[in-house]
Design an enzyme around this catalytic site. Structure first.
Site, PDB file in Angstrom:
ATOM      1  N   ASP A 218      10.303  -4.314  -7.858  1.00 36.36           N
ATOM      2  CA  ASP A 218      11.561  -3.967  -8.508  1.00 36.36           C
ATOM      3  C   ASP A 218      11.431  -2.624  -9.220  1.00 36.36           C
ATOM      4  O   ASP A 218      10.413  -2.347  -9.874  1.00 36.36           O
ATOM      5  CB  ASP A 218      11.909  -5.064  -9.512  1.00 36.36           C
ATOM      6  CG  ASP A 218      13.244  -4.859 -10.178  1.00 36.36           C
ATOM      7  OD1 ASP A 218      14.267  -4.902  -9.473  1.00 36.36           O
ATOM      8  OD2 ASP A 218      13.265  -4.665 -11.407  1.00 36.36           O
ATOM      9  N   GLU A 269      -7.939  -6.008  -0.462  1.00 32.73           N
ATOM     10  CA  GLU A 269      -9.061  -6.939  -0.635  1.00 32.73           C
ATOM     11  C   GLU A 269      -8.803  -8.270   0.074  1.00 32.73           C
ATOM     12  O   GLU A 269      -9.723  -9.043   0.307  1.00 32.73           O
ATOM     13  CB  GLU A 269      -9.280  -7.230  -2.128  1.00 32.73           C
ATOM     14  CG  GLU A 269      -9.671  -6.032  -2.968  1.00 32.73           C
ATOM     15  CD  GLU A 269      -9.623  -6.359  -4.462  1.00 32.73           C
ATOM     16  OE1 GLU A 269      -9.400  -7.554  -4.804  1.00 32.73           O
ATOM     17  OE2 GLU A 269      -9.788  -5.435  -5.268  1.00 32.73           O
TER      18      GLU A 269
END
Length: 562
Positions: A218, A269
């Site tokens: 956002d 990751e």
């Protein structure tokens, strides 16, 4: 019967063909999608109960607007705890069940992250209010001194009124003011503060560890403000969220890119192609493309495309500009026509007056859009969008052809824009009304109790999913057909080849084996000769006879008959 796809089956494989490059992602506004407990507010269990209906549409993922712990001053975009579910929507266990069911159906789950600001009820902000000026607690936010009777600068909030709220000192005298791009209950974080950056890394990992497939970010263009916070007066008719030719000092500053490079390392990751999508209202498109460079985010909403009017040359231009700008940085263009912040495109495309983002439409809006024309144009616009290469976002209810709910009573409105402008701007409630599922059920199937946090128009009965499912030419079945054809023909990984039509009102393109033509005129037209003999795969409007295209409609055409 729902046919499940595994996540691997719903993805392309190989370098450059990651799932998000060609994805169709369906936005769910949780409080308005499905209510399982009968309180009139949608919830996570309700979403889980309706996922089969979405899997049937050949979409790739769902995106959920915020469901975190929140006072709900701004529909959950005022977060007080980023690592829990608000009881309004359920529990973390409900979230886990929803993710598990979505993954069973071959759907990925993207959630909304709100990093520009939090709620004024967030523990950090409460600590800041109780701390002294210059303290570490206040440095997590943007506090400034200002003379009595003045504010630090002239910035105006997106929701109307000043972008600053003054606090009181312990003795009751005027204290420092704090910055909030949005409502006063949504203080902005100071993203130069390392504690803030570390906290959000932890938030990312919390949800990634629970199986979340990515984040829609956002206000991804608002977290860094210009040095010195200089005065700025935006254009008189500019959009409240940005996108103007001259950047406001609170939008689109270069420092945001360092944040997203850091976040990208966190997502990398994890296995499974986790993604970041930017809500960045900036222009031109070459500037927006900076958000999706190969070490930053994966997608960015194409707001210039969303904001383009019903005009063939303008749409051709924005499509060309989009493809060029995003491909220059190795990213797909991501197309969108509606979301929870804009007037639904089944109404917006028929508006006769300018309607800046966030303004909304209501009972006293002049020149109400004609519903038939709006739906006609919306169906054609959707047919064009779904033929374009790259990704596409759908907003809940657009597959039903829902218009904006314009006749909401003043007493029912909840958008902060309505209150901060004293009713001068209607805001976004009209696109957030709970969607209809079953025509004969209480609240049209949204809630078994018949409760609905915003009132549903009685006219929405004819838009209900149950009504449309058995109608071959319904908007729902048009979307299903287009999405199936898009997947079968791999249009998301294709390309645009423009075809000359001999008319400025006819726009035609070919993507792989599919040809799409759109008639922008108010009357039917003869198909260009090279297209007249092609078989019709899908029409956005009933065709009166072969060889023509109806007014304000689109055709998907197949390969030439042998």
């Amino acid at each position: 019967m729902t046919q499940s796809r595994t996540l691997s089956e719903s993805s392309a494989s190989g370098h450059g063909s990651e799932w998000w490059r060609t994805s169709v992602i369906y936005q769910i506004y949780p409080r308005s999608f499905a209510d399982a407990n009968g309180d009139g507010i949608g919830d996570l269990a309700g979403i889980t109960s309706r996922l089969d209906s979405l899997a049937d549409m050949d979409i790739d993922a769902i995106w959920l607007s915020p469901f975190f712990t929140s006072p709900q001053k701004d529909g959950g975009y005022d977060v007080s705890n980023y690592c829990d579910v608000d009881p309004l929507f359920g529990t973390l266990a409900d979230f886990d069940k929803m993710v598990a069911r979505a993954h069973e159906l071959g759907l990925r789950v993207i959630i909304d992250l709100v990093p520009n600001h939090c709620s004024d009820q967030h523990p950090w902000f409460q600590q800041a209010l109780n701390a002294a000026p210059g303290s570490p607690e206040r440095d997590r936010f943007i506090f400034r001194d200002a003379p009595a009777g003045a504010l630090p600068n002239n910035w105006e909030s997106v929701f109307g009124g000043p972008m600053w709220t003054r606090t009181a000192a312990p003795d009751g005298s005027p204290g420092q003011a704090y910055l909030h791009i949005f409502d006063s209950s949504q203080p902005d974080f100071n993203w130069h503060n390392e504690e803030v950056r570390a906290m959000f890394r932890d938030v990312l990992r919390f949800w990634l560890d629970r199986g979340t497939d990515g984040f829609r970010v956002d206000v991804a263009h608002g977290m860094i403000k210009a040095e010195g916070l200089p005065d700025f007066t935006p254009p008189a008719h500019g959009d409240s969220m940005g996108g103007d030719e001259v950047l406001a000092p609170w939008w689109g500053q270069d420092g945001v890119h360092e944040i997203y490079r850091d976040w990208r390392q966190v997502l990398d990751e994890y296995e499974g192609e986790r993604v970041l999508c930017a809500e960045a209202w900036v222009s031109p498109l070459e500037l927006m493309a900076k958000w999706v460079r190969d070490d930053e985010m994966h997608q960015a909403f194409n707001f210039p495309y969303l904001g383009t009017e019903w005009d063939a040359p303008a749409l051709r231009q924005v499509i060309n500009d989009s493809l060029r700008a995003f491909r220059a940085v190795g990213a797909p263009s991501t197309w969108v026509l509606s979301n929870h912040d804009v007037v639904r495109h089944a109404s917006r495309l028929a508006l006769r007056d300018d309607n800046p983002q966030g303004e909304g439409i209501g009972p006293l809006t002049p020149n109400h859009p004609d519903p038939a024309r709006g739906l006609r144009r919306a169906r054609a616009a959707s047919a064009l969008m779904l033929a374009l290469p790259g990704g596409a976002y759908l907003y809940q209810g657009e597959e039903l052809g829902l218009p904006e709910a314009m006749e909401l009573p003043d007493a029912a409105r909840q958008d902060p824009t309505w209150f901060r402008t004293n009713g001068e701007r209607y805001g976004r409630d009209g696109c957030r009304v709970p969607i209809p599922w079953e025509a004969a059920a209480p609240a049209f199937g949204f809630s078994a109790s018949g409760e609905s946090w915003l009132p549903q128009p009685a006219s929405w009965k004819r838009y209900a999913r149950s009504e449309q499912a058995a109608q071959p030419d319904s908007t729902l079945n048009m979307y299903r057909s287009l999405l199936r054809l898009r997947r079968e023909n791999q249009l998301g990984s294709g390309d645009v080849q423009w075809l000359e039509t001999g008319s400025e009102q006819l726009l035609a393109l070919r993507n792989r084996a599919v040809t799409v033509i759109v008639n922008f005129a108010g009357q039917r037209a003869e198909l260009p000769g090279q297209l007249a003999g092609l078989p019709v795969l899908q029409a956005s409007a009933e065709q009166s006879r072969p060889g023509v295209i109806e007014a304000e409609s689109a055709l998907w055409l197949g390969a030439e008959r042998r």
